[in-house]
Design a protein around this motif. Structure first.
Motif, PDB file in Angstrom:
ATOM      1  N   HIS A  62       0.825  -1.201   0.000  1.00  0.00           N
ATOM      2  CA  HIS A  62       0.000   0.000   0.000  1.00  0.00           C
ATOM      3  C   HIS A  62       0.862   1.256   0.000  1.00  0.00           C
ATOM      4  O   HIS A  62       1.987   1.267   0.454  1.00  0.00           O
TER       5      HIS A  62
ATOM      6  N   VAL B  26      -0.163   4.622   1.659  1.00  0.00           N
ATOM      7  CA  VAL B  26      -1.243   5.134   2.476  1.00  0.00           C
ATOM      8  C   VAL B  26      -0.923   6.554   2.920  1.00  0.00           C
ATOM      9  O   VAL B  26       0.165   6.809   3.435  1.00  0.00           O
TER      10      VAL B  26
ATOM     11  N   ARG C 279      -7.948  -0.066   4.573  1.00  0.00           N
ATOM     12  CA  ARG C 279      -6.954   0.513   3.674  1.00  0.00           C
ATOM     13  C   ARG C 279      -5.554   0.479   4.271  1.00  0.00           C
ATOM     14  O   ARG C 279      -4.558   0.650   3.557  1.00  0.00           O
TER      15      ARG C 279
END
Length: 457
Positions: free
Chosen positions: A12, A14, A193
């Motif tokens: 990810h 983020v 997420r």
């Protein structure tokens, strides 16, 4: 809070604000339920015809479960991954909050408060581990992230009485628990997420250590709360103290011998780590215990309504927010020593101001102590937290943060138990409890200042 900064993980990219926002949301609901219940104590007492001892259990059932399970939760965070444990904790907390809101008896409320504590213990060390692991490559960004995380939690604990007073005014005390549900749901959904942190496949889970620790601290808190009812010479009280001491010795023995202790004792080899843990104990013990007593003081002695008592705590919110928001810059410029020393000095001065609390004290005289106490605490806590995290390898960040928060929550439960026990007996006893708490806090804070001057760089 800028959303342009990013943290890269294996899967990810983020945004900085997303990571800080989600982890802070968990800290907000956990801290909110430390203080929001204080303002609801009189209406809860009326609903269930509850004694002060029962009210102490309503508060301490949460902080006790929070304290006794946090070390295991930190261990699980390092073992299974911080994101998984974080999501589990925020689900448990939301479900427990629904149970608290619908509780039909004091015993049921206390039981669901325990479950809330389980959820808080699960999500707090994992949220801090997420921050530490996400920003381990950038110490300055970690300081900023931890400062914002701490600011959110500090603002929540200070805003709790205000929010509680408003909810009680417009509805009833049960809504102080229902307000957690949408926050928990949002935190759970948004957490998907977040990157899944690396796990420690070679670590085991220390069941024996968890059981002995839980028995020791539970027995200690129970003895302190029930002390006024039984008396020190009663076999239940004396036996409880001996049992607590014996199980603590057993816990330490187990931690020395097992291959994968939930609390690695080598962490205590560093004087800085020990001093910061002691600092956390003094701050939380004094603050939690005194806020419990002040809530009774405002409503039972000064006869404020729930709403007015909640609004009276507004300076606590303002003080925390101001000091937490500037703490990151102060720490990056001066390190952790100066913010801690200055914060502790302000903390002690604020408590000295509580000596003016009488049965007819006007609010304007209480305003300054109510402002200075959280400002001092809000300056010291982020520095303390950063000092703990920077003193260990990031693979132990969940365990280290759990150790710090375990000590803080256990001290908070003890503070409520001790100062609440002193306050049993009406207005005069409540006033006496405030004076005693201020005296103990000032002496303890001065001692901690001396230790920080000696051991912190």
């Amino acid at each position: 809070m800028s959303l342009s900064n990013t943290t890269t993980s294996p899967n990810h990219t983020v945004p900085f604000g997303w990571i800080v926002g989600i982890t802070s949301l968990a800290f907000v609901v956990a801290q909110l339920d430390v203080s929001i219940v204080n303002i609801a104590l009189p209406p809860i007492a009326k609903t269930y015809h509850a004694s002060i001892t029962t009210l102490q259990w309503v508060i301490d059932a949460y902080t006790l479960a929070f304290a006794v399970l946090m070390l295991s939760a930190g261990n699980l965070s390092d073992l299974l991954g911080a994101k998984r444990i974080f999501q589990l904790g925020i689900c448990i907390f939301g479900i427990a909050s629904i149970g608290c809101g619908f509780a039909g008896s004091a015993a049921t409320l206390i039981a669901f408060r325990v479950l809330q504590g389980v959820g808080a213990a699960t999500m707090i060390p994992s949220s801090l581990a997420i921050l530490n692991q996400a920003f381990a490559h950038d110490p300055a960004k970690r300081v900023r992230a931890v400062g914002l995380w701490t600011a959110a939690g500090s603002a929540a604990i200070a805003a709790g009485p205000i929010v509680g007073g408003l909810l009680i005014q417009i509805s009833n005390w049960r809504y102080i628990f229902f307000v957690n549900v949408p926050l928990c749901l949002a935190g759970f959904l948004f957490s998907f997420r977040l990157a899944q942190n690396k796990t420690s496949v070679n670590k085991g889970f220390d069941i024996a250590g968890q059981i002995t620790w839980m028995l020791s601290i539970t027995a200690l808190i129970a003895v302190i709360i029930e002390w006024p009812n039984f008396g020190f010479k009663d076999p239940v009280i004396f036996g409880g103290l001996l049992f607590s001491a014996a199980t603590l010795v057993a816990f330490l023995t187990i931690e020395k011998r097992v291959n994968h202790p939930m609390l690695p004792l080598h962490l205590f080899d560093a004087p800085t780590f020990n001093v910061l843990l002691l600092l956390g104990a003094v701050l939380n013990g004094a603050y939690y215990g005194t806020v419990f007593t002040l809530s009774l003081y405002l409503q039972n002695v000064l006869h404020y309504s729930s709403l007015n008592a909640g609004l009276a705590f507004l300076p606590l919110t303002v003080g925390f927010v101001i000091s937490n928001l500037i703490s990151g810059r102060v720490i990056n410029k001066f390190g952790i020593r100066k913010p801690i020393i200055i914060g502790l000095a302000m903390f002690a001065v604020g408590f000295a101001g509580l000596f003016i609390a009488k049965d007819n004290t006007p609010y304007w005289q209480l305003f300054l102590p109510f402002l200075i106490i959280p400002m001092g605490m809000g300056l010291a806590v982020p520095a303390m937290t950063n000092g703990i995290l920077s003193s260990v390898d990031k693979s132990l960040s969940g365990t280290a943060s759990a150790a710090l928060n375990t000590v803080r929550q256990a001290a908070g439960a003890i503070g409520v138990a001790v100062f609440g026990a002193i306050g049993v007996g009406g207005s005069a006893a409540i006033l006496h409890s405030i004076s005693v708490s201020a005296t103990i806090t000032i002496i303890s804070t001065l001692a901690i200042i001396g230790l920080n001057l000696k051991y912190l760089k």
